[in-house]
Design an enzyme around this catalytic site. Structure first.
Site, PDB file in Angstrom:
ATOM      1  N   SER A 155       0.829  -1.357  -0.049  1.00 16.55           N
ATOM      2  CA  SER A 155       0.045  -0.065  -0.068  1.00 16.55           C
ATOM      3  C   SER A 155       0.719   1.260  -0.082  1.00 16.55           C
ATOM      4  O   SER A 155       0.700   2.361  -0.472  1.00 16.55           O
ATOM      5  CB  SER A 155      -1.047   0.034   1.067  1.00 16.55           C
ATOM      6  OG  SER A 155      -0.153  -0.277   2.439  1.00 16.55           O
ATOM      7  N   THR A 156       1.966   1.398   0.561  1.00 14.69           N
ATOM      8  CA  THR A 156       2.831   2.272   0.733  1.00 14.69           C
ATOM      9  C   THR A 156       3.538   2.677  -0.633  1.00 14.69           C
ATOM     10  O   THR A 156       3.629   3.842  -1.200  1.00 14.69           O
ATOM     11  CB  THR A 156       3.960   2.347   2.017  1.00 14.69           C
ATOM     12  OG1 THR A 156       3.158   1.639   3.090  1.00 14.69           O
ATOM     13  CG2 THR A 156       4.632   3.767   2.153  1.00 14.69           C
ATOM     14  N   ASP A 201      10.518   0.932  -1.626  1.00 11.85           N
ATOM     15  CA  ASP A 201       9.589  -0.158  -1.270  1.00 11.85           C
ATOM     16  C   ASP A 201       9.344   0.228   0.356  1.00 11.85           C
ATOM     17  O   ASP A 201       9.884   0.936   0.971  1.00 11.85           O
ATOM     18  CB  ASP A 201      10.242  -1.390  -1.187  1.00 11.85           C
ATOM     19  CG  ASP A 201       9.042  -2.520  -1.244  1.00 11.85           C
ATOM     20  OD1 ASP A 201       7.992  -2.387  -1.236  1.00 11.85           O
ATOM     21  OD2 ASP A 201       9.560  -3.442  -1.370  1.00 11.85           O
ATOM     22  N   GLY A 202       8.313  -0.322   0.641  1.00  9.49           N
ATOM     23  CA  GLY A 202       7.629  -0.306   2.148  1.00  9.49           C
ATOM     24  C   GLY A 202       8.404  -1.485   2.871  1.00  9.49           C
ATOM     25  O   GLY A 202       9.322  -2.209   2.447  1.00  9.49           O
ATOM     26  N   ALA A 203       7.980  -1.786   4.020  1.00  5.29           N
ATOM     27  CA  ALA A 203       8.284  -2.576   5.115  1.00  5.29           C
ATOM     28  C   ALA A 203       7.357  -3.017   6.018  1.00  5.29           C
ATOM     29  O   ALA A 203       6.500  -2.404   6.209  1.00  5.29           O
ATOM     30  CB  ALA A 203       9.568  -2.302   5.908  1.00  5.29           C
ATOM     31  N   LYS A 225      10.036  -7.925   5.571  1.00  5.81           N
ATOM     32  CA  LYS A 225       9.215  -7.768   4.327  1.00  5.81           C
ATOM     33  C   LYS A 225       8.526  -8.901   4.029  1.00  5.81           C
ATOM     34  O   LYS A 225       8.735 -10.025   4.329  1.00  5.81           O
ATOM     35  CB  LYS A 225       9.893  -7.019   3.267  1.00  5.81           C
ATOM     36  CG  LYS A 225      10.467  -5.873   3.634  1.00  5.81           C
ATOM     37  CD  LYS A 225      11.254  -5.034   2.553  1.00  5.81           C
ATOM     38  CE  LYS A 225      10.674  -5.160   1.160  1.00  5.81           C
ATOM     39  NZ  LYS A 225       9.237  -4.560   0.997  1.00  5.81           N
ATOM     40  N   GLY A 226       7.437  -8.750   3.081  1.00  8.09           N
ATOM     41  CA  GLY A 226       6.857 -10.044   2.516  1.00  8.09           C
ATOM     42  C   GLY A 226       5.386 -10.118   3.004  1.00  8.09           C
ATOM     43  O   GLY A 226       4.675 -11.185   2.810  1.00  8.09           O
ATOM     44  N   GLY A 231       3.048  -8.825   1.911  1.00  6.40           N
ATOM     45  CA  GLY A 231       2.320  -8.912   0.542  1.00  6.40           C
ATOM     46  C   GLY A 231       2.781 -10.120  -0.248  1.00  6.40           C
ATOM     47  O   GLY A 231       2.221 -10.173  -1.520  1.00  6.40           O
ATOM     48  N   GLU A 274      11.163  -8.874  -4.332  1.00  8.52           N
ATOM     49  CA  GLU A 274      11.682  -7.587  -3.698  1.00  8.52           C
ATOM     50  C   GLU A 274      13.113  -7.715  -3.419  1.00  8.52           C
ATOM     51  O   GLU A 274      13.820  -6.827  -3.548  1.00  8.52           O
ATOM     52  CB  GLU A 274      10.788  -7.246  -2.374  1.00  8.52           C
ATOM     53  CG  GLU A 274       9.506  -6.863  -2.776  1.00  8.52           C
ATOM     54  CD  GLU A 274       8.450  -6.743  -1.532  1.00  8.52           C
ATOM     55  OE1 GLU A 274       9.001  -7.254  -0.396  1.00  8.52           O
ATOM     56  OE2 GLU A 274       7.378  -6.217  -1.663  1.00  8.52           O
TER      57      GLU A 274
END
Ligand code: 5RP
Length: 222
Positions: free
Chosen positions: A34-35, A85-87, A98-99, A101, A107
């Protein structure tokens, strides 16, 4: 401020961070979630100022293309100057989980090919010790039970993420109950289990810059 507002603030900050480096030849590495989506949306108006992007998931690829940003294969690009990327969690050393999603493998591959990794996250993601967020591990389907038994030996309680197939055709085990004191060591140990594709610890290659959304504004941590 809401979590969504904090995510929007860090997406704005990431745009400000990368805009000076955009050239006609620039191919950006773009994350998932989402970020990252908020970042992609803000990138669209700049599409004529750079060449395109490498995406870390089919979902991000579709979003980029829908907004008119050309998506390239990583094999055709080689390296990217920056990956955004987000976290799910990030610690003071800019190591991450991460992960959430399920996009962790791609990634990690794009991050490995990036000269700079900019992590964009709302303040709830900042932790002292990684591990409260269950650590995702992508596995080859036929190895799932074996890998789960090996993860139990490391102290984890792995849970099969039902109904999820990764972009690579694999499955996810979410691993609970271990606070990860030495992330680089744990990342290496889990990756050594036969049948593991990759795990969601981004420690050997952490972020270079963290843009963290807080009530007081966006903190830039290096
Ligand atoms: C996806 C990821 C995301 O970066 C992570 O889950 C954070 O997502 P969000 O920005 O939606 O909070 O690793 O695999």
């Amino acid at each position: 401020m809401t979590q969504d507002a904090l995510k929007a603030a860090v997406a704005d900050a990431a745009i400000a961070e990368i805009t000076p480096m955009l050239e006609k030849s620039t191919v950006l590495g773009i994350g998932t979630g989402s970020t990252a989506n908020l970042f992609i949306d803000r990138l669209a108006p700049l599409r004529d100022r750079f060449k395109g992007a490498v995406a870390s998931s089919d979902a991000s690829k579709a979003r980029l293309e829908a907004l008119g940003i050309e998506v390239f294969e990583l094999n055709d690009v080689g390296t990217v100057p920056v990956y955004i990327d987000g976290a799910d969690e990030v610690n003071g050393a800019l190591e991450m989980i991460k992960g959430g999603g399920a996009a962790l493998t791609r990634e990690k591959i794009v991050a490995a090919c990036a000269e700079r990794f900019i992590c964009i996250a709302d303040g709830s993601k900042r932790v002292e010790t990684l591990g409260r967020f269950p650590l995702p591990v992508e596995v080859i389907p036929m190895a799932r039970s074996y890998v789960a038994r090996e993860l139990v030996k490391l102290g984890f309680e792995p849970v099969y993420r039902q109904g999820v197939v990764t972009d690579n055709g694999n499955q996810i085990l979410d691993c609970f109950e271990v606070m990860i004191e030495r992330p680089v060591e744990m990342e290496t140990r889990i990756n050594a289990i036969v049948g593991v594709v990759t795990n969601g610890l981004f420690a050997a290659r952490g972020a270079d810059v963290l843009l963290l959304g807080t009530a007081g504004g966006v903190e830039r941590v290096t």
